[in-house]
Design a protein around this motif. Structure first.
Motif, PDB file in Angstrom:
ATOM      1  N   ALA A 146       0.838  -1.201   0.000  1.00  0.00           N
ATOM      2  CA  ALA A 146       0.000   0.000   0.000  1.00  0.00           C
ATOM      3  C   ALA A 146       0.871   1.248   0.000  1.00  0.00           C
ATOM      4  O   ALA A 146       0.602   2.220  -0.732  1.00  0.00           O
ATOM      5  CB  ALA A 146      -0.927  -0.012   1.209  1.00  0.00           C
ATOM      6  N   ALA A 147       1.936   1.219   0.795  1.00  0.00           N
ATOM      7  CA  ALA A 147       2.857   2.353   0.831  1.00  0.00           C
ATOM      8  C   ALA A 147       3.555   2.522  -0.512  1.00  0.00           C
ATOM      9  O   ALA A 147       3.742   3.649  -1.005  1.00  0.00           O
ATOM     10  CB  ALA A 147       3.878   2.159   1.950  1.00  0.00           C
ATOM     11  N   LEU A 148       3.931   1.397  -1.137  1.00  0.00           N
ATOM     12  CA  LEU A 148       4.577   1.448  -2.447  1.00  0.00           C
ATOM     13  C   LEU A 148       3.640   2.036  -3.493  1.00  0.00           C
ATOM     14  O   LEU A 148       4.042   2.892  -4.305  1.00  0.00           O
ATOM     15  CB  LEU A 148       5.017   0.042  -2.867  1.00  0.00           C
ATOM     16  CG  LEU A 148       5.582  -0.092  -4.285  1.00  0.00           C
ATOM     17  CD1 LEU A 148       6.869   0.713  -4.429  1.00  0.00           C
ATOM     18  CD2 LEU A 148       5.825  -1.569  -4.625  1.00  0.00           C
ATOM     19  N   GLY A 149       2.391   1.583  -3.492  1.00  0.00           N
ATOM     20  CA  GLY A 149       1.425   2.082  -4.459  1.00  0.00           C
ATOM     21  C   GLY A 149       1.227   3.588  -4.334  1.00  0.00           C
ATOM     22  O   GLY A 149       1.175   4.315  -5.338  1.00  0.00           O
ATOM     23  N   THR A 150       1.129   4.069  -3.100  1.00  0.00           N
ATOM     24  CA  THR A 150       0.962   5.502  -2.860  1.00  0.00           C
ATOM     25  C   THR A 150       2.190   6.277  -3.322  1.00  0.00           C
ATOM     26  O   THR A 150       2.082   7.323  -3.980  1.00  0.00           O
ATOM     27  CB  THR A 150       0.714   5.774  -1.370  1.00  0.00           C
ATOM     28  OG1 THR A 150      -0.473   5.087  -0.955  1.00  0.00           O
ATOM     29  CG2 THR A 150       0.546   7.260  -1.106  1.00  0.00           C
ATOM     30  N   GLU A 151       3.366   5.759  -2.999  1.00  0.00           N
ATOM     31  CA  GLU A 151       4.612   6.430  -3.367  1.00  0.00           C
ATOM     32  C   GLU A 151       4.759   6.541  -4.879  1.00  0.00           C
ATOM     33  O   GLU A 151       5.096   7.614  -5.419  1.00  0.00           O
ATOM     34  CB  GLU A 151       5.799   5.657  -2.785  1.00  0.00           C
ATOM     35  CG  GLU A 151       7.158   6.213  -3.168  1.00  0.00           C
ATOM     36  CD  GLU A 151       8.301   5.338  -2.690  1.00  0.00           C
ATOM     37  OE1 GLU A 151       9.417   5.484  -3.216  1.00  0.00           O
ATOM     38  OE2 GLU A 151       8.071   4.491  -1.793  1.00  0.00           O
TER      39      GLU A 151
END
Length: 204
Positions: A146-151
């Motif tokens: 989820a953090a990767l997708g947002t980044e």
């Protein structure tokens, strides 16, 4: 994290037995990427209750199966049962050796999940979408994806250049798609064929 379990032969058997099932289920599992099917407006409360009861039953069957497996492997662990949306969730936690049942990149965990789904299917006659987590590996993976997708979404919005991520499972891709969808001005698609299907993020 080690790639072996206490009994290496047992781990090999788990992976070998599940390998064919993982491949056979890949196409059907891909449908999960787009989320669950919408419920019709006419669906009754009784139907919803019946569906939840069925998921609870799946969890109980899976819990019994996994408890026996832990006994055979001589591993300790607490089994927790839950229902999330349209799938049963079974988690094993609390044991010192549980990371060994996750394996490299979750390979042993994926194999155990397929074997558990098969055990449920044999008992109920219905294909199961049960999710198995061990030592919070999937929970941690979800947070990182989820953090990767947002980044990536924020970077694409800023640069305007599309970015392709590494190949992922349908479960992993859906997490990334959901994270990207929460960022304005960008969107995501999946491209390629299993098992190398990946998420691509583009500016909207």
């Amino acid at each position: 994290m080690t790639d072996q379990i206490a009994d290496p032969e047992a781990g090999d058997v788990v992976v070998a037995e599940a390998e064919e099932m993982v491949a056979a289920a890949a196409e059907e599992s891909a449908a999960e990427e787009s989320g669950t099917e919408e419920s019709t407006a006419e669906e009754s409360g009784a139907d919803e209750v019946d569906a939840e009861d069925q998921l609870v039953e799946e969890g109980e069957i899976a819990g019994d199966y996994l408890e026996q497996l832990l006994d055979v492997l001589d591993f300790d662990g607490d089994i927790d049962l839950d229902v999330d949306g349209d799938r049963a969730i079974v988690s094993i936690d609390g044991g010192d050796d549980l990371d060994q049942l996750v394996g490299r990149k979750g390979e042993v965990l994926d194999a155990l999940q397929e074997l558990t789904r098969l055990a449920v299917q044999q008992a109920t006659g219905e294909r199961s979408r049960l999710m198995l987590d061990i030592a919070r590996w999937r929970a941690g993976r979800r947070e990182r994806l989820a953090a990767l997708g947002t980044e990536v979404a924020e970077r694409v919005r800023e640069t305007g250049e599309r970015e392709s991520l590494d190949p992922m499972t349908p479960f992993e891709r859906k997490i990334v798609h959901d994270a990207v969808a929460a960022v304005d001005g960008v969107y995501s698609e999946s491209e390629g064929a299993e098992p190398k299907r990946r998420v691509v993020v583009l500016k909207g």
